[in-house]
Scaffold this motif. Structure first.
Motif, short mmCIF file in Angstrom:
data_model
loop_
_atom_site.label_atom_id
_atom_site.label_comp_id
_atom_site.label_asym_id
_atom_site.label_seq_id
_atom_site.Cartn_x
_atom_site.Cartn_y
_atom_site.Cartn_z
N THR A 1 0.86 -1.19 0.00
CA THR A 1 0.00 0.00 0.00
C THR A 1 0.89 1.23 0.00
OG1 THR A 1 -1.76 1.18 1.16
CG2 THR A 1 -0.14 0.07 2.52
N ASP A 2 0.38 2.31 -0.57
CA ASP A 2 1.08 3.59 -0.54
C ASP A 2 0.47 4.54 0.48
OD1 ASP A 2 2.83 2.90 -2.61
OD2 ASP A 2 1.38 3.49 -4.15
N SER B 1 -5.83 9.30 -6.88
CA SER B 1 -6.25 8.03 -6.30
C SER B 1 -7.70 7.76 -6.69
CB SER B 1 -6.10 8.07 -4.78
OG SER B 1 -6.45 6.83 -4.21
N THR C 1 -5.81 -8.65 -3.45
CA THR C 1 -6.68 -7.59 -2.92
C THR C 1 -6.91 -7.80 -1.44
OG1 THR C 1 -8.72 -8.82 -3.41
CG2 THR C 1 -7.89 -7.33 -5.12
N THR D 1 -9.42 -2.90 -1.82
CA THR D 1 -8.27 -2.19 -2.39
C THR D 1 -7.39 -3.17 -3.14
OG1 THR D 1 -6.44 -0.67 -1.89
CG2 THR D 1 -6.85 -2.43 -0.31
N CYS D 2 -6.82 -2.70 -4.24
CA CYS D 2 -5.94 -3.51 -5.08
C CYS D 2 -4.50 -3.29 -4.61
CB CYS D 2 -6.09 -3.10 -6.54
SG CYS D 2 -7.80 -3.09 -7.13
N CYS D 3 -3.85 -4.35 -4.13
CA CYS D 3 -2.51 -4.24 -3.57
C CYS D 3 -1.42 -4.51 -4.60
CB CYS D 3 -2.35 -5.19 -2.40
SG CYS D 3 -3.40 -4.83 -1.00
N ASP E 1 -10.99 0.83 -4.18
CA ASP E 1 -9.86 1.75 -4.27
C ASP E 1 -8.90 1.20 -5.32
OD1 ASP E 1 -7.58 3.26 -3.94
OD2 ASP E 1 -7.56 3.14 -1.75
N GLY F 1 -6.08 2.32 -6.19
CA GLY F 1 -4.66 2.57 -5.90
C GLY F 1 -4.22 3.94 -6.38
N THR F 2 -3.08 4.38 -5.89
CA THR F 2 -2.57 5.70 -6.28
C THR F 2 -2.03 5.66 -7.70
OG1 THR F 2 -0.43 5.16 -5.28
CG2 THR F 2 -2.01 6.37 -3.92
#
Length: 366
Positions: free
Chosen positions: A81-82, A140, A252, A260-262, A296, A298-299
């Protein structure tokens, strides 16, 4: 305000329960990487993972972090994660961030703030508190599933018709192929996880960037996250197969309402079919079936995300810092990096040459 520092892997009991309740308070998105279960999983693998527990007048707050050495800290779970941030019970006063850093033994903590579940570190219309240095904002994008999957697809077609058409083209091309397409949302074979990480590391090397999965026990942490099964953070390894061969995989994490997509990676033999994009579409459909209301993505503003984005947002990026030589060096480093990046980004001809050089460097290192 009292501040206590705990090893993240030892977190549990009433404090973890209160943290989970605070994260799920009305009006907040219960992001899985802000959960106590995520912090505990990271701490079980990375000894440098810590949690600062803040308490004032019976109200608590929690800040996960990892020390990278020389007084520099990052968000907990970096590489998967960021984003990170402070999770607070309603009513906790804004902390003295310099006192928090001192208690953590840090001079600097680098962050991209997830959706605030406590006092914001800075944003539109929000004063920047002492001890916070904002360096910019990071795209994001989100996929809104609150009205269901079909409503999401309709919203994407209206917002970005070209991206939606491109996704349908890739899906149809795979469906018409001679090799059958198969999708599994939660694949449990550990060998597949190792393959996905190998693909992702090769992608990092080819781009010339450092590989966050190669160090800090990345493979071990990926296994721990994929195996999480808790209400606030559940892992899954999703796989898109072409015949018997995995073509794309995605790790995820999800809570009851947010996925969230890791990590996403694909076999470059199938790159022409955009299997990673097709897989993300399948994962989003499954998320809607599971009752998730927000994905989410991701960034970053990668083009493939436009086929799923319904909400554009930007998150504050910056530092918590206190006046030390280490913090001064970090501020100078980030200012120089930002100046160089802005200079290159504003010149497309230079940007393409830099990317080519990074790819060549990555292939030499590999």
């Amino acid at each position: 305000m009292d501040i206590e520092i705990l090893a993240a892997g030892a977190l549990g009991g009433v404090r973890a329960e209160r943290w989970a309740r605070a994260l799920s308070a009305p009006g907040r998105r219960a992001h899985p990487v802000l959960s106590p279960d995520f912090a505990r999983a990271v701490g079980g693998v990375r000894p440098a993972a810590r949690v600062a527990v803040l308490e004032s007048d019976g109200r608590c707050g929690w800040l996960g972090f990892e020390e990278r050495g020389h007084g520099v800290g990052e968000v907990i779970g970096k590489g998967f994660t960021d984003v990170g941030g402070l999770v607070c019970e309603p009513g906790l006063p804004r902390p003295d961030y310099r006192a928090v850093l001192a208690a953590c033994g840090l001079a600097v903590w680098r962050f991209v703030q997830a959706e605030p579940a406590g006092p914001p570190l800075g944003g539109a219309g929000t004063a920047v508190p002492p001890g916070v240095r904002l360096l910019g904002r990071v795209p994001s994008p989100l996929a809104d599933l609150s009205e269901g999957h079909e409503a999401h697809r309709t919203a994407v077609r209206r917002r970005s018709p070209a991206s939606a058409r491109t996704l349908r083209k890739h899906e149809n091309r795979l469906a018409r192929g001679e090799v059958p397409v198969r999708y599994v949302f939660d694949e449990r074979d550990p060998r597949l996880l190792a393959t996905m990480l190998r693909w992702k590391s090769a992608q990092y090397r080819a781009s010339g960037w450092s590989d966050p999965l190669a160090a800090e026990r990345g493979t071990e942490l990926a296994r721990a996250l994929a195996g999480l099964r808790t209400p606030t953070c559940t892992g899954a390894l999703s796989v898109l197969y072409l015949g018997d061969e995995p073509a794309a995989m995605q790790l995820t994490l999800r809570s009851a309402t947010v996925l969230t997509c890791c990590v996403t990676a694909f076999d470059h033999r199938y790159a022409a079919h955009s299997p990673g994009t097709v897989l993300l579409g399948r994962v989003i459909a499954t998320a809607a079936e599971l009752g998730v209301t927000t994905v989410d993505l991701g960034t970053g503003d990668s083009e493939y995300k436009q086929a799923f984005t319904t909400e554009e947002r930007t998150l504050p990026q910056g530092l918590l810092w206190r006046p030390t030589l280490v913090a001064g060096g970090a501020l100078l480093h980030d200012a120089a990096e930002r100046t160089a990046r802005d200079f290159i980004t504003a010149r497309p001809w230079l940007r393409s040459r830099v990317r080519g050089a990074l790819r060549r460097y990555g292939s030499l290192r590999g």
